[in-house]
Every structure is written in C-alpha cells, then in structure tokens.
Design a protein around this motif. Structure first.
Motif, PDB file in Angstrom:
ATOM      1  N   THR A 400       0.854  -1.193   0.000  1.00 18.97           N
ATOM      2  CA  THR A 400       0.000   0.000   0.000  1.00 18.97           C
ATOM      3  C   THR A 400       0.885   1.236   0.000  1.00 18.97           C
ATOM      4  OG1 THR A 400      -1.697  -1.154   1.292  1.00 18.97           O
ATOM      5  CG2 THR A 400      -1.826   1.257   1.205  1.00 18.97           C
ATOM      6  N   VAL A 401       0.627   2.157  -0.914  1.00 17.06           N
ATOM      7  CA  VAL A 401       1.304   3.449  -0.922  1.00 17.06           C
ATOM      8  C   VAL A 401       0.232   4.526  -0.803  1.00 17.06           C
ATOM      9  CG1 VAL A 401       3.323   2.708  -2.222  1.00 17.06           C
ATOM     10  CG2 VAL A 401       1.302   3.499  -3.449  1.00 17.06           C
ATOM     11  N   SER A 402       0.517   5.567  -0.039  1.00 16.72           N
ATOM     12  CA  SER A 402      -0.494   6.604   0.159  1.00 16.72           C
ATOM     13  C   SER A 402       0.152   7.954   0.375  1.00 16.72           C
ATOM     14  CB  SER A 402      -1.396   6.263   1.357  1.00 16.72           C
ATOM     15  OG  SER A 402      -0.700   6.451   2.576  1.00 16.72           O
ATOM     16  N   GLY A 403      -0.612   8.996   0.083  1.00 12.91           N
ATOM     17  CA  GLY A 403      -0.225  10.367   0.361  1.00 12.91           C
ATOM     18  C   GLY A 403      -1.324  11.047   1.146  1.00 12.91           C
ATOM     19  N   HIS A 404      -0.943  11.826   2.153  1.00 11.28           N
ATOM     20  CA  HIS A 404      -1.906  12.417   3.078  1.00 11.28           C
ATOM     21  C   HIS A 404      -1.539  13.874   3.331  1.00 11.28           C
ATOM     22  CE1 HIS A 404      -2.900  13.477   7.373  1.00 11.28           C
ATOM     23  NE2 HIS A 404      -4.097  13.105   6.963  1.00 11.28           N
ATOM     24  N   ILE A 432      -3.384  -7.456  -8.761  1.00 10.40           N
ATOM     25  CA  ILE A 432      -4.186  -6.693  -7.808  1.00 10.40           C
ATOM     26  C   ILE A 432      -3.907  -5.207  -8.005  1.00 10.40           C
ATOM     27  CG2 ILE A 432      -4.549  -6.157  -5.361  1.00 10.40           C
ATOM     28  CD1 ILE A 432      -3.905  -9.044  -4.698  1.00 10.40           C
ATOM     29  N   SER A 433      -4.978  -4.426  -8.068  1.00 14.46           N
ATOM     30  CA  SER A 433      -4.849  -2.972  -8.147  1.00 14.46           C
ATOM     31  C   SER A 433      -6.092  -2.349  -7.518  1.00 14.46           C
ATOM     32  CB  SER A 433      -4.698  -2.504  -9.596  1.00 14.46           C
ATOM     33  OG  SER A 433      -4.587  -1.095  -9.660  1.00 14.46           O
ATOM     34  N   THR A 434      -5.937  -1.726  -6.359  1.00 17.93           N
ATOM     35  CA  THR A 434      -7.079  -1.154  -5.652  1.00 17.93           C
ATOM     36  C   THR A 434      -6.790   0.300  -5.279  1.00 17.93           C
ATOM     37  OG1 THR A 434      -6.518  -1.507  -3.315  1.00 17.93           O
ATOM     38  CG2 THR A 434      -7.232  -3.432  -4.570  1.00 17.93           C
ATOM     39  N   TYR A 435      -7.879   1.027  -4.967  1.00 21.77           N
ATOM     40  CA  TYR A 435      -7.744   2.428  -4.588  1.00 21.77           C
ATOM     41  C   TYR A 435      -8.680   2.747  -3.424  1.00 21.77           C
ATOM     42  CZ  TYR A 435      -5.104   3.281  -8.860  1.00 21.77           C
ATOM     43  OH  TYR A 435      -4.138   3.248  -9.829  1.00 21.77           O
ATOM     44  N   GLY A 436      -8.230   3.656  -2.589  1.00 21.02           N
ATOM     45  CA  GLY A 436      -9.061   4.166  -1.505  1.00 21.02           C
ATOM     46  C   GLY A 436      -8.634   5.583  -1.180  1.00 21.02           C
ATOM     47  N   GLY A 437      -9.559   6.381  -0.722  1.00 22.03           N
ATOM     48  CA  GLY A 437      -9.192   7.749  -0.385  1.00 22.03           C
ATOM     49  C   GLY A 437     -10.373   8.526   0.150  1.00 22.03           C
ATOM     50  N   TYR A 438     -10.084   9.745   0.570  1.00 20.35           N
ATOM     51  CA  TYR A 438     -11.143  10.610   1.079  1.00 20.35           C
ATOM     52  C   TYR A 438     -10.738  12.069   0.949  1.00 20.35           C
ATOM     53  CZ  TYR A 438      -8.400  11.457   5.348  1.00 20.35           C
ATOM     54  OH  TYR A 438      -7.423  11.834   6.238  1.00 20.35           O
ATOM     55  N   ALA A 439     -11.745  12.929   0.994  1.00 26.60           N
ATOM     56  CA  ALA A 439     -11.547  14.372   1.034  1.00 26.60           C
ATOM     57  C   ALA A 439     -12.510  14.946   2.058  1.00 26.60           C
ATOM     58  CB  ALA A 439     -11.791  14.993  -0.343  1.00 26.60           C
ATOM     59  N   LEU A 440     -12.022  15.855   2.882  1.00 28.04           N
ATOM     60  CA  LEU A 440     -12.816  16.420   3.969  1.00 28.04           C
ATOM     61  C   LEU A 440     -12.663  17.931   3.987  1.00 28.04           C
ATOM     62  CD1 LEU A 440     -13.129  15.193   7.618  1.00 28.04           C
ATOM     63  CD2 LEU A 440     -12.420  17.551   7.198  1.00 28.04           C
ATOM     64  N   ILE A 441     -13.782  18.615   4.242  1.00 27.10           N
ATOM     65  CA  ILE A 441     -13.776  20.053   4.470  1.00 27.10           C
ATOM     66  C   ILE A 441     -14.645  20.342   5.689  1.00 27.10           C
ATOM     67  CG2 ILE A 441     -15.669  20.409   2.816  1.00 27.10           C
ATOM     68  CD1 ILE A 441     -14.474  23.211   2.286  1.00 27.10           C
ATOM     69  N   ARG A 473     -10.691  -5.026  -5.079  1.00 27.02           N
ATOM     70  CA  ARG A 473     -11.313  -4.704  -3.793  1.00 27.02           C
ATOM     71  C   ARG A 473     -10.262  -4.194  -2.813  1.00 27.02           C
ATOM     72  NH1 ARG A 473     -16.003  -6.316  -0.887  1.00 27.02           N
ATOM     73  NH2 ARG A 473     -15.672  -6.336   1.377  1.00 27.02           N
ATOM     74  N   PHE A 474     -10.468  -3.004  -2.267  1.00 24.75           N
ATOM     75  CA  PHE A 474      -9.516  -2.374  -1.360  1.00 24.75           C
ATOM     76  C   PHE A 474      -9.431  -3.150  -0.045  1.00 24.75           C
ATOM     77  CE2 PHE A 474      -8.062   0.806   1.714  1.00 24.75           C
ATOM     78  CZ  PHE A 474      -6.988   1.362   1.033  1.00 24.75           C
ATOM     79  N   ASP A 475      -8.211  -3.343   0.438  1.00 29.08           N
ATOM     80  CA  ASP A 475      -7.965  -3.997   1.718  1.00 29.08           C
ATOM     81  C   ASP A 475      -7.857  -2.915   2.788  1.00 29.08           C
ATOM     82  OD1 ASP A 475      -6.809  -5.177   4.012  1.00 29.08           O
ATOM     83  OD2 ASP A 475      -5.786  -6.694   2.812  1.00 29.08           O
ATOM     84  N   SER A 496     -16.752  -3.081   6.157  1.00 27.53           N
ATOM     85  CA  SER A 496     -15.412  -2.579   6.425  1.00 27.53           C
ATOM     86  C   SER A 496     -15.120  -1.530   5.351  1.00 27.53           C
ATOM     87  CB  SER A 496     -14.380  -3.706   6.369  1.00 27.53           C
ATOM     88  OG  SER A 496     -14.321  -4.267   5.071  1.00 27.53           O
ATOM     89  N   ASN A 497     -13.981  -0.894   5.431  1.00 27.21           N
ATOM     90  CA  ASN A 497     -13.636   0.110   4.437  1.00 27.21           C
ATOM     91  C   ASN A 497     -13.116  -0.555   3.166  1.00 27.21           C
ATOM     92  OD1 ASN A 497     -14.454   2.327   5.975  1.00 27.21           O
ATOM     93  ND2 ASN A 497     -12.541   2.307   7.126  1.00 27.21           N
ATOM     94  N   SER A 498     -14.000  -1.327   2.574  1.00 29.02           N
ATOM     95  CA  SER A 498     -13.785  -2.018   1.301  1.00 29.02           C
ATOM     96  C   SER A 498     -15.082  -1.954   0.506  1.00 29.02           C
ATOM     97  CB  SER A 498     -13.414  -3.491   1.512  1.00 29.02           C
ATOM     98  OG  SER A 498     -12.240  -3.638   2.269  1.00 29.02           O
ATOM     99  N   ASN A 499     -14.967  -1.812  -0.821  1.00 31.55           N
ATOM    100  CA  ASN A 499     -16.156  -1.774  -1.666  1.00 31.55           C
ATOM    101  C   ASN A 499     -17.220  -0.852  -1.064  1.00 31.55           C
ATOM    102  OD1 ASN A 499     -17.759  -2.531  -3.912  1.00 31.55           O
ATOM    103  ND2 ASN A 499     -18.823  -4.066  -2.678  1.00 31.55           N
ATOM    104  N   LEU A 500     -16.835   0.361  -0.780  1.00 32.88           N
ATOM    105  CA  LEU A 500     -17.720   1.250  -0.048  1.00 32.88           C
ATOM    106  C   LEU A 500     -17.496   2.694  -0.491  1.00 32.88           C
ATOM    107  CD1 LEU A 500     -19.785   0.716   2.255  1.00 32.88           C
ATOM    108  CD2 LEU A 500     -18.004   1.423   3.868  1.00 32.88           C
ATOM    109  N   ALA A 501     -18.595   3.433  -0.636  1.00 32.03           N
ATOM    110  CA  ALA A 501     -18.559   4.875  -0.886  1.00 32.03           C
ATOM    111  C   ALA A 501     -19.460   5.521   0.149  1.00 32.03           C
ATOM    112  CB  ALA A 501     -19.031   5.203  -2.299  1.00 32.03           C
ATOM    113  N   VAL A 502     -18.894   6.417   0.960  1.00 27.52           N
ATOM    114  CA  VAL A 502     -19.626   6.947   2.108  1.00 27.52           C
ATOM    115  C   VAL A 502     -19.589   8.471   2.113  1.00 27.52           C
ATOM    116  CG1 VAL A 502     -19.843   6.959   4.623  1.00 27.52           C
ATOM    117  CG2 VAL A 502     -19.006   4.909   3.469  1.00 27.52           C
ATOM    118  N   HIS A 503     -20.773   9.059   2.249  1.00 32.82           N
ATOM    119  CA  HIS A 503     -20.897  10.487   2.515  1.00 32.82           C
ATOM    120  C   HIS A 503     -21.127  10.635   4.022  1.00 32.82           C
ATOM    121  CE1 HIS A 503     -21.478  11.489  -1.799  1.00 32.82           C
ATOM    122  NE2 HIS A 503     -22.066  10.300  -1.833  1.00 32.82           N
TER     123      HIS A 503
END
Length: 597
Positions: A400-404, A432-441, A473-475, A496-503
């Motif tokens: 897993t690689v990420s930027g925050h 395997i190739s998955t993505y996860g992320g979020y944006a908050l204001i 599917r994101f792990d 879990s935080n997999s296969n999920l889109a949450v507002h």
C-alpha cells in the motif's frame, strides 16, 4: 481556549523536578538571545472541533493521534526574554509529535528529558479534545520551580496526594497505571432484525439475541510505567507493564453468557534520544503497545486487539495493545520519519497471522499545514482474497502506498480545515490494483456561542469488478476508529472500508467547555454489487444502496478522573439489506463511564 476543551491532567498536578535559574543550557541561552529581539513563536489557536475522538482520558487515550501540541507559559520568572526562550525551545522539541500516537509513558519521558536538560521548573501536560478524531497535548511551562537536583517526589515520601506518581526525581520517574471503565448497552433489532443471517455461522456466536439485547461490560487495567536518564547522556530508557481484566454479563449481540478474562495488556520498552540543541529527537520502542498512523485511515490502535468472544468488553474496547510491535520515530526540524512493524492481537479462533510493516515520512510546511507519504506491506498472512471465478489470491505481499495532507486554518480562515488521503494497493505476485481515499472540508464558527462546527467527508474504497481478471477490492488493513473510520456504529459491524462509498456529514456543538455533542449522518453505498470478502450474507448485492445511519453522541468530562460517553444511533437498512430479509432499523443506546488515575 474556545476551540478545544481541557479533559484531564496526564500526570497529577504538582511541580516537576528541574531548576531554571540553577541550570540553563546553551540552547536556552541561544534561544533567549533570539527571543530578546523577536516576538515569541505564535501558536495556531484554530483547528477543527467536529467529530467523536478517541477516549481522551490520559489512561485510555493511548494510541490516539496527537493532532496538535500547544505550549503555554503558566508561571513566568519575570524575565520575558528568558521565559519566551524556554517556551520556544519546549515547543520545538515537541514539534515531531503531531501525527503520532499518544503514549502516556513516552510523553512523560520526553518531558522528563526536557526538564533535566534545559532546567525548566515544571512541564505539566494535559490532554485536550480537538474534536476531529485527534487530541491536543497541552504543555504548561513553569519557569520558576523551586526544586533542585536530587529532589524526590511521589508516594514513596508519604505524599499520597501525588498518586499515581510513585517516585519522581530530576532524572527518573515511576508511576502507577490504573484505569478502567463500566458500560450499559441496549440494542434493538440487532443485525437489522436478522441475527441468524449475519452472525449465525460465526465461530464466536452463542445464543443470539431476539428483538432486544441488554448487557453490561467492565474492565480494569493496572500496572506500572517509568523512565530514567542514562547517566548524563541525552538517552532515556522507558517502559510499561500492565495487566487487564475485562468481562461482560447479559445478552449482547453475539451471546448471553457471563464471561471474564485476564491477560497481559501492555509490555513494552523504549529508548528516547533528545537533543534540544539541534531540534533532534529519536525514539524506538518494542513489545505489546499501541500503534496509530495519522487519523487511522490505514492503521488505528483499536484494531491492535480483538475485544470479542470470551474476552468481553466488546463495546468498551478495553484491549488495544498488539501482540508485538516495533515503532521507530526520528524527527529533525520540520521532518519526521516513522517506521513500524505490527503483529495484532487477533482472536485465536479467527487468527489470520497477518503482520504489517511500514514507513511514513512527514514534512510540516507551515503552522497547521503538513504533508506525508506512507508505504505499508503485509510481510505475512494466511488470508486470501476471493474472486468470483473461484481463485484465491494471497494477501501476503500486498503493498500500500499513500499520500496524506492536512491544513488547519485553510486559506487564512481560523475555523476552516481541509484533509485528504489517497492510497493505492498492488501485489508483486498477483494481479491486484485497488484504490481508496477521502476528502474532507470543515468549518468551525469560533466566534459564535457553543462554537458550532460542520464538516463533510466523502470516502471511497474500490470494489472488485467481476468483469475484469484484475482484483480491485480495497484492503482496509487496520482501519477503524469511533467517529472517524468506523463508518457507522451499527453498519460498521457489517461493513469494512472495502467496496464502499460513504458520505459523512457531521455537526458539533460545545455548550460547556466540558461537554461536547455531535450528530453524525452516514450515507453508505457499495462501489460494486460483487461483495465477496464481506459478510457472507452480503457477498452478492442486489443494489448499491447499503443504508443510512444517524448517531447522536455526548461526551462529558465530569472531572479529571471521570469521562462519560453516551450515544444513540439508528441504522436504516438500504435495499441491499432489505432484499436479503434484514429490514428492521437497528437502534443502539450506549453509556460508557471511563475512569483513570
């Protein structure tokens, strides 16, 4: 302090050893020259205050993310230049802590090191609730302290009011660790009225609840921690050893038998290097301890240990320490590097033998603005990923690689904050190739009564498209955290935080400095109808509509030793759940009283 509230002293009040005026190191003198011709370093008084934080009592905040460090002068010497120099030096020496997990003994060791090396009269820490899922470490500086070298404090001198400090000198301290909690819980229509469907085949399930489940939980953690300076060197050794007894009685969402368990909780040792002259600190620790990365998006201390089955205290979350972990931190000026290895304390009947190793590099660009990047691997695991065509892909080896990034006081607005993260996962030996992320204001109206705040966050975790040979599917790794990455008190037990889109929409008010009230709304949707890897009853979804959950939380700091957290939550099933027979709203009422010394 209108933007945050004082929760509890980390250590008991009382002057710490040290002696400004008896000993002033070269760093203090150099800083004094700077302070004499320039104003003292400013502090960011803004910051978010919307969200349910980790338990903010000092004994139970272990592992919670330190979102901010504040240093204030409580009692000055009468020499403004000198006092400003000390405050500035303490602030710079603690600059690497934001973004790291809170550890009571490690923080006390740092402050002890500062006391002995720069000679401040007292450095008194407190925890403040930031409100965005992190905590604030406030350090109040007393530059007058009359104590000198060799002064001994603590209950060994018959000073019972100093409890839990057993003994403290200008070089060492030993403190008792005593904390616990009690809770009463009631769930109506647990598992959306279909407990057998979702939990019937679970190895931890006993007699499942009917329409109503009511039970109690309790735990107590007890032990000792301490630190000592190694000779006259800038090295400090520290450690802690605690045991924990936890239990439950009554019908909960899994079983109805009374159970109690006792085991070792924390058992770790560490070595801290502090060089105030160079703004350089290094810290390495290993053993049974807590580990958190940023806000828990990928690694959160709550996932360090299971709190189900015979261990009891499932909702209190009593146990958080990993079976074993190693953490190394080094900071220099605006840079901070963290390396870690984690072997979680999994339940034996559900042991996956998964381990996690990673590195995080962070740069603080300005006050309130920081960027960091992480690389996390899974060096060992017995788990596999299931595909619709029947293949099993190894979890072991996943990368897993990420930027925050986080920006408090965004665009010059004291009440505004922005935060986001993007993660990509791949496997050197699997497709395997998955993505996860979020944006908050978020925005907090710091000038209005009750300082209301409102934030919006969208998060996305990819699902596996059955039309492709690639696994997508994101792990979630070790992602969780009440009010942060546990996305719904009740839905979080099914998803879990997999296969999920949450507002997520979050509204918060503080009618009293000791009382915080938060309303959360989660709107959950799936990314793909293929949901293999989730609860077996939901392995194939008829709809992307998972549901909605509304949660009202109240957190009250009764006094320095008691903290009450209560909440009510209702989860409304979406079409995907209703189509499999889970069509009842799940109501949860919780009251948890935490105490610490």
């Amino acid at each position: 302090m209108t933007s945050i509230r004082r929760i509890v002293r980390v250590l008991r009040p009382g002057r710490g050893p040290g002696q400004l005026g008896h000993k002033v190191g070269p760093a203090v003198m150099a800083a004094a020259l700077v302070a004499a011709v320039s104003p003292a370093a400013s502090q960011d008084g803004s910051g978010p205050a919307s969200g349910v934080s980790a338990i903010p009592l000092s004994g139970r905040a272990s592992g919670a993310v330190i979102g901010e460090v504040r240093v204030e002068l409580r009692n000055g010497s009468g020499n403004p230049a000198r006092d400003d120099a000390v405050v500035k030096l303490v602030r710079s020496s603690l600059a690497a802590l934001p973004g790291s997990g809170y550890d009571r003994v490690a923080v006390a060791t740092r402050l002890s090191a500062l006391r002995s090396r720069i000679g401040t009269g007292a450095l008194e820490p407190s925890l403040l609730e930031r409100g965005d899922g992190s905590i604030v470490l406030l350090v109040e500086v007393d530059t007058v302290g009359p104590d000198g070298p060799g002064v001994v404090e603590g209950i060994v001198r018959g000073q019972l009011g100093d409890f839990p400090v057993i003994v403290r000198t200008d070089r060492s301290f030993v403190t008792a660790i005593l904390t616990g909690g009690n809770g009463v819980y009631a769930d109506t229509n647990a598992w959306f009225g279909a407990p057998a469907l979702f939990a019937g085949s679970s190895p931890i399930a006993g007699d499942l609840p009917g329409r109503q489940a009511t039970w109690t939980e309790a735990f107590v953690e007890y032990g000792i921690g301490g630190a000592t300076q190694l000779g006259d060197s800038p090295f400090y050794a520290y450690g802690a050893l605690t045991g924990i007894t936890s239990g439950s009685a009554g019908q909960d969402i899994y079983r109805d038998d009374a159970r109690i368990a006792t085991a070792v909780e924390k058992a770790y040792a560490g070595l801290l290097y502090v060089d105030p002259d160079r703004d350089l600190t290094a810290n390495v620790s290993l053993g049974r301890q807590n580990v958190t990365l940023n806000d828990g998006f990928l690694i959160h201390f709550v996932r360090g240990s299971a709190n189900i089955d015979g261990r009891g205290a499932t909702y209190l979350g009593a146990r958080n320490a990993n079976d074993f972990s190693m953490v190394g931190d080094i900071s220099l000026d605006d840079w901070a590097l963290k390396v870690f290895y984690i072997d979680p304390n999994e339940l034996e009947s559900l042991e996956s033998n998964s381990t996690f190793a990673g590195v995080n590099l962070r740069r603080t660009l300005a006050t309130g603005l920081s960027l960091d990047a992480s690389l996390i691997t899974v060096p060992g695991s017995d788990s596999t990923f299931a595909t619709p065509d029947g293949r099993r892909l190894d979890r072991e080896g996943l990368v897993t690689v990420s930027g925050h990034g986080r920006w408090s006081g965004a665009f010059g607005q004291p009440g505004m904050w922005l935060e986001g993260e993007l993660a990509h996962q791949f496997h050197p030996d699997e497709d395997i190739s998955t993505y996860g992320g979020y944006a908050l204001i978020g925005y907090r109206a710091v000038d209005l009564p009750w300082t209301p705040s409102l934030s919006y966050r969208f998060s996305y975790f990819s699902g596996d498209d059955p039309a492709t040979a690639r696994y997508e599917r994101f792990d979630p790794l070790l992602s969780t955290g009440l009010g942060n990455w546990l996305q719904g008190i009740n839905f979080g037990k099914l998803t879990s935080n997999s296969n999920l889109a949450v507002h997520r929409l979050q509204f918060n008010v503080t009618p009293d400095p000791r009382l915080n009230i938060t309303l959360d709304w989660h709107l959950l949707r799936a990314a793909e109808e293929n949901n293999l890897g989730s609860n077996p009853a939901l392995s194939t979804l008829s709809s992307l509509d998972i549901g909605n959950e509304f949660t009202l939380s109240a957190r009250w700091a009764i006094n320095e030793n008691l903290f009450l957290q209560s909440l009510g939550s209702v989860a409304l099933p979406g079409r995907a759940l209703r189509d499999v027979g889970a069509d009842e709203p799940w109501l949860s009422l919780q009251a948890s009283l935490y105490w610490t010394f």
